[in-house]
Design an enzyme around this catalytic site. Structure first.
Site, PDB file in Angstrom:
ATOM      1  CG  HIS A  93       9.073  49.606  22.189  1.00 43.87           C
ATOM      2  ND1 HIS A  93       8.186  50.221  23.042  1.00 43.87           N
ATOM      3  CD2 HIS A  93       8.392  48.593  21.607  1.00 43.87           C
ATOM      4  CE1 HIS A  93       7.013  49.620  22.961  1.00 43.87           C
ATOM      5  NE2 HIS A  93       7.114  48.626  22.100  1.00 43.87           N
ATOM      6  CG  HIS A 112       6.308  47.970  13.481  1.00 45.05           C
ATOM      7  ND1 HIS A 112       5.588  48.738  14.363  1.00 45.05           N
ATOM      8  CD2 HIS A 112       5.618  46.798  13.371  1.00 45.05           C
ATOM      9  CE1 HIS A 112       4.518  48.087  14.770  1.00 45.05           C
ATOM     10  NE2 HIS A 112       4.501  46.903  14.182  1.00 45.05           N
ATOM     11  CE1 TYR A 154      -1.320  49.592  22.571  1.00 47.57           C
ATOM     12  CE2 TYR A 154      -1.912  50.630  20.494  1.00 47.57           C
ATOM     13  CZ  TYR A 154      -1.079  49.802  21.232  1.00 47.57           C
ATOM     14  OH  TYR A 154      -0.012  49.211  20.619  1.00 47.57           O
ATOM     15  CG  HIS A 213      -1.902  48.547  11.323  1.00 45.97           C
ATOM     16  ND1 HIS A 213      -2.324  48.671  12.631  1.00 45.97           N
ATOM     17  CD2 HIS A 213      -1.946  49.788  10.783  1.00 45.97           C
ATOM     18  CE1 HIS A 213      -2.605  49.937  12.878  1.00 45.97           C
ATOM     19  NE2 HIS A 213      -2.389  50.639  11.782  1.00 45.97           N
ATOM     20  CG  HIS A 272       1.351  49.372  11.893  1.00 43.88           C
ATOM     21  ND1 HIS A 272       1.822  48.422  11.016  1.00 43.88           N
ATOM     22  CD2 HIS A 272       1.384  48.791  13.112  1.00 43.88           C
ATOM     23  CE1 HIS A 272       2.113  47.319  11.672  1.00 43.88           C
ATOM     24  NE2 HIS A 272       1.869  47.515  12.951  1.00 43.88           N
TER      25      HIS A 272
END
Length: 287
Positions: free
Chosen positions: A150, A193, A208, A223, A229
């Site tokens: 990703h 992360h 989303y 965050h 999160h």
């Protein structure tokens, strides 16, 4: 705001409509800004807001740092992300009206007001580069991984406010538009992360892809620096079972992120916004 105008001496304003359009009447011309578009009003430029749909809702980011600019494309080359030719600036338009007008200024974190005996939108012609502009987010050319892993959200960077520290910006404006995911042997949603940036997420349209439930258009999440999160449980379970030998289409969505090296402090007036930003939105909305 028919008899009021506003300018921000503290910073420039990034306006992200979510519901209902805005007509931004500025010193340098008029702009109609609809959902899925954004507008930037530079520091000190006077403007008023008209609501052609009668109501409007959205997000405002006040940038106290360097002016927003397009990111350097680096190894991407000449094409990708947001293209300069797709940004629009207004043509000159002026208002010949000798009627009282209240001019509101945000200066030093406070709001100030003065009476004018004529419209402040009396600029007949202009030249320069300190100008309002708008951009259609649907014109963004998304870059993605076609092998594995990703990639970092910086590949979705629309505008940035740079600092004297390379790689650490004052504000980044990032979007998550419709796109294809083709990474193999990879957990495709955003990974779990934590980082030095504070991330304020908003949803303009649709769903989303990292939050399957509970994150609605017009909502937001925050965050702050170094808080861990990632995707919600439903998204994690679905992605863990996905066949990654086939590409997947992320459609019917438009999310965004204000990412900053500063700490964002929510308060009782408006969660996720500073007191000044909450008061500013009321001014923009005419309340």
């Amino acid at each position: 705001m028919t008899t009021r105008a506003f300018y921000d001496a503290d910073g420039e304003l990034l306006i992200v409509p979510q519901q209902g359009g805005l007509t931004l009447v500025t010193e340098l011309g008029r702009m109609l800004v609809a959902p899925l578009e954004i507008a930037v009003i530079p520091r000190g430029v006077r403007f008023r807001v008209e609501l052609p749909d009668g109501v409007a809702r959205g997000y405002v980011c006040e940038n106290f740092g360097a002016a927003f600019r397009l990111p350097d494309l680096g190894p991407i080359g000449s094409d990708g992300l947001a293209c300069q030719r797709d940004f629009q600036t207004p043509v000159a338009w002026y208002e010949d009206r000798d009627e009282p007008c209240e001019l509101i200024a945000k200066f030093g974190g406070a709001l100030w007001a003065a009476r004018m005996e004529h419209s402040p939108f009396d600029v007949v012609a202009w030249r320069g580069n300190h100008v309002p502009y708008k951009y259609d987010l649907r014109r963004f050319n998304t870059i993605g991984s076609v092998s594995f892993d990703h990639p970092d959200p910086s590949i979705f960077l629309v505008l940035q406010s740079i600092t004297d520290t390379p790689g650490v910006d004052s504000i980044d404006f990032v979007i998550f538009p419709p796109r294809w995911l083709a990474m193999e042997h990879t957990f495709r949603p955003p990974w779990f992360h934590r980082n030095v940036a504070s991330e304020f997420m908003g949803l303009i349209h649709g769903v989303y892809d990292a939050k399957a439930e509970g994150f609605l258009p017009g909502g937001a999440s925050l965050h702050n620096c170094m808080s861990g999160h990632g995707p919600d449980a439903a998204t994690f379970e679905r992605a863990s079972r996905e066949d990654t030998t086939r590409p997947a289409r992320i459609a019917d969505t438009m999310a965004f992120m204000f990412e900053t090296r500063s700490i964002i402090r929510p308060n009782a007036l408006c969660a996720g916004f500073t007191v000044a930003a909450a008061r500013l939105w009321r001014v923009l909305a005419g309340g």
